[in-house]
Design a protein around this motif. Structure first.
Motif, mmCIF file in Angstrom:
data_model
loop_
_atom_site.group_PDB
_atom_site.id
_atom_site.type_symbol
_atom_site.label_atom_id
_atom_site.label_comp_id
_atom_site.label_asym_id
_atom_site.label_seq_id
_atom_site.Cartn_x
_atom_site.Cartn_y
_atom_site.Cartn_z
ATOM 1 N N LEU A 176 17.991 -74.134 3.052
ATOM 2 C CA LEU A 176 16.646 -74.532 3.544
ATOM 3 C C LEU A 176 15.484 -73.486 3.762
ATOM 4 O O LEU A 176 14.238 -73.657 3.592
ATOM 5 N N THR A 177 16.026 -72.421 3.658
ATOM 6 C CA THR A 177 15.144 -71.034 3.814
ATOM 7 C C THR A 177 14.258 -70.982 2.608
ATOM 8 O O THR A 177 12.826 -70.770 2.887
ATOM 9 N N LYS A 178 14.679 -71.439 1.438
ATOM 10 C CA LYS A 178 13.788 -71.522 0.332
ATOM 11 C C LYS A 178 12.600 -72.326 0.650
ATOM 12 O O LYS A 178 11.715 -72.012 -0.357
ATOM 13 N N VAL A 179 12.563 -73.399 1.047
ATOM 14 C CA VAL A 179 11.497 -74.232 1.055
ATOM 15 C C VAL A 179 10.642 -73.985 2.838
ATOM 16 O O VAL A 179 9.461 -73.751 2.658
ATOM 17 N N LEU A 180 11.344 -73.948 3.667
ATOM 18 C CA LEU A 180 10.688 -73.515 5.007
ATOM 19 C C LEU A 180 10.170 -72.317 5.100
ATOM 20 O O LEU A 180 8.959 -72.250 5.733
ATOM 21 N N SER A 181 10.565 -71.500 4.395
ATOM 22 C CA SER A 181 10.068 -70.174 4.553
ATOM 23 C C SER A 181 9.423 -69.580 2.961
ATOM 24 O O SER A 181 8.236 -69.438 3.024
ATOM 25 N N MET A 240 7.867 -76.792 -7.407
ATOM 26 C CA MET A 240 7.734 -75.633 -7.122
ATOM 27 C C MET A 240 8.542 -75.494 -5.559
ATOM 28 O O MET A 240 7.838 -75.688 -4.432
ATOM 29 N N GLY A 241 9.610 -74.944 -5.734
ATOM 30 C CA GLY A 241 10.529 -74.785 -4.463
ATOM 31 C C GLY A 241 11.344 -75.835 -4.004
ATOM 32 O O GLY A 241 12.209 -75.537 -3.444
ATOM 33 N N PHE A 242 10.780 -76.941 -4.323
ATOM 34 C CA PHE A 242 11.503 -78.222 -4.002
ATOM 35 C C PHE A 242 12.283 -78.770 -5.056
ATOM 36 O O PHE A 242 12.058 -78.509 -6.143
ATOM 37 N N ASP A 243 13.189 -79.740 -4.549
ATOM 38 C CA ASP A 243 14.005 -80.540 -5.447
ATOM 39 C C ASP A 243 13.729 -81.802 -5.205
ATOM 40 O O ASP A 243 12.734 -82.182 -4.361
ATOM 41 N N SER A 244 13.757 -82.739 -6.241
ATOM 42 C CA SER A 244 13.739 -84.260 -6.000
ATOM 43 C C SER A 244 15.076 -85.014 -6.377
ATOM 44 O O SER A 244 15.916 -84.290 -7.053
ATOM 45 N N VAL A 264 10.943 -85.577 -2.143
ATOM 46 C CA VAL A 264 11.022 -84.160 -2.377
ATOM 47 C C VAL A 264 12.039 -83.467 -1.002
ATOM 48 O O VAL A 264 12.291 -84.348 -0.135
ATOM 49 N N GLY A 265 12.748 -82.666 -1.379
ATOM 50 C CA GLY A 265 13.624 -82.004 -0.690
ATOM 51 C C GLY A 265 14.550 -81.046 -0.887
ATOM 52 O O GLY A 265 14.042 -80.381 -1.847
ATOM 53 N N HIS A 266 15.577 -80.592 -0.175
ATOM 54 C CA HIS A 266 16.303 -79.413 -0.446
ATOM 55 C C HIS A 266 17.557 -79.560 0.292
ATOM 56 O O HIS A 266 17.717 -80.276 1.645
ATOM 57 N N LEU A 267 18.691 -78.717 -0.056
ATOM 58 C CA LEU A 267 20.174 -78.806 0.443
ATOM 59 C C LEU A 267 20.212 -77.254 1.053
ATOM 60 O O LEU A 267 19.673 -76.436 0.257
#
Length: 387
Positions: free
Chosen positions: A55-60, A306-310, A330-333
């Protein structure tokens, strides 16, 4: 009166603990900007910080890219060669957008920590000097930049930690500041997040963190069993980042390293909704949010923006409902058992945070728990069908 069906989500979290899927969990659900559920389970409280892993990939990292894009310091077309001339990615013409879309051709994973520990076993000592940790970090960043591509750029989508390690370094160089400083200044403070990185050179950490593992390096994840051997090991301290590559990067990296709560993750998810709506421009104006979240226009079938997944077709961690109606979700694991999903049509944010790796990295029952939980959220809020 019977309790609202959303209250049943607490029983689901408790069942996850009882079944041994994870020892601790937090969950927060927001609908139209209002919190409709908040729960904790197992040996966690609402203040317990969890290792958020990817989740660092999206939050940061993605959030910082968005902020620096707004400021004109970096953009989708920025070339890797600008910061890493002569690197394989640089020579291939890889751009920041390619790293964000996971289409750079870089491999998914390289155990950089193994070489680092063989060269500097003193990294395992709690009293290891900041100088040694800094040297190890610099070595790993050079190794990431020197990593050969596995495929030609823009020919495939392949999720890559290596790409985001490189991206985090590029953003730090573009803004001339450490990644954790940038996150605090440009993301955490404007959005009111208590999330933070845990630098190994800044221990002990304050507050309680959820346990993720006892030894360093961690046991291999499924499929990684043969990638390293004969690496020195030692018990690790509570509060250290779970990911070994992030650990050897002093706990601060573009792909992992952030610690936070479900409240932090949900607040970020709400910022995504408000950014797209143009009601909150703390990170970027709405047009840039829309460009960021659009699915990769070059590679057909990609679920990546960009950065997120669906949500993917078939068995998605988001379940059957989230993202089933345009404009989707959109989101991420995160590998430690964390996730964020933001349904753009339903104005729904679901942050599910666990430490499932404390049970062992080979236990993958979280893969069934996640979609079931997300489906129950949508059903409890009576949002399965939309006009």
């Amino acid at each position: 009166m019977n309790p609202h069906p959303v209250a049943n989500l607490q029983a689901v979290l408790d069942d996850g603990v009882e079944l041994g899927i994870f020892p601790a969990a937090q969950a927060v659900v927001l609908h139209k900007g209002m919190q409709v559920f908040g729960g904790v389970a197992g040996n966690a409280t609402g203040d317990t910080r969890f290792d958020l892993a990817s989740l660092t990939k999206v939050l940061s990292t993605t959030a910082l890219f968005l902020r620096l894009w707004t400021e004109g310091k970096v953009g989708p077309n920025t070339l890797v060669s600008r910061y890493h001339p002569g690197s394989p990615a640089g020579d291939a013409g890889v751009t920041v957008a390619d790293l964000l879309y996971h289409r750079s051709g870089l491999p998914p994973f390289v155990p950089f920590f193994a070489d680092a520990l063989m060269a500097r076993p003193e990294l395992l000592d709690a009293g290891c000097s900041a100088n040694v940790r800094t040297q190890a970090r610099e070595d790993v960043l050079r190794a990431a930049a020197a990593t050969p591509l596995e495929a030609p750029v823009r020919t495939r989508t392949a999720y890559s930690d290596v790409g985001f390690i490189l991206l985090g370094d590029i953003l730090s160089r573009a803004a001339d500041a450490p990644l954790d400083t940038l996150f605090s200044r440009h993301v955490a403070e404007p959005l009111g997040l208590n999330a933070r990185f845990h630098r190994l050179t800044d221990f002990p950490v304050d507050g309680t963190t959820a346990h993720t593992g006892a030894m360093r390096p961690r046991e291999p994840a499924p499929g990684q069993e043969s990638l390293w051997k004969d690496v020195p090991s030692r018990p690790s301290r509570p509060g250290e980042v779970d990911d070994d590559n992030a650990w050897v990067l002093d706990g601060v990296a573009g792909h992992a390293g952030l610690f936070g709560t479900a409240v932090d993750v949900a607040r970020f998810g709400q910022a995504v909704l408000e950014g797209c709506a143009g009601t909150h421009a703390a990170l970027a104006p709405a047009p840039l949010w829309h460009r960021l979240l659009a699915t990769d226009p070059l590679l057909e079938g990609s679920t990546r923006s960009m950065g997120f997944d669906s949500p993917s077709r078939g068995h998605s961690s988001a379940g059957r409902f989230i993202g089933d109606t345009p404009p989707g979700a959109v989101g991420h694991l995160g590998f430690t058992g964390t996730s964020l999903w933001v349904d753009l049509r339903r104005s729904l944010v679901v942050a599910l945070i666990t430490n499932r790796v404390a049970q062992g990295r080979q236990d993958l029952r979280i893969r069934d728990f996640r979609p079931a939980f997300h489906e129950l959220v949508v059903e409890a809020l009576d949002l399965t069908a939309l006009p």
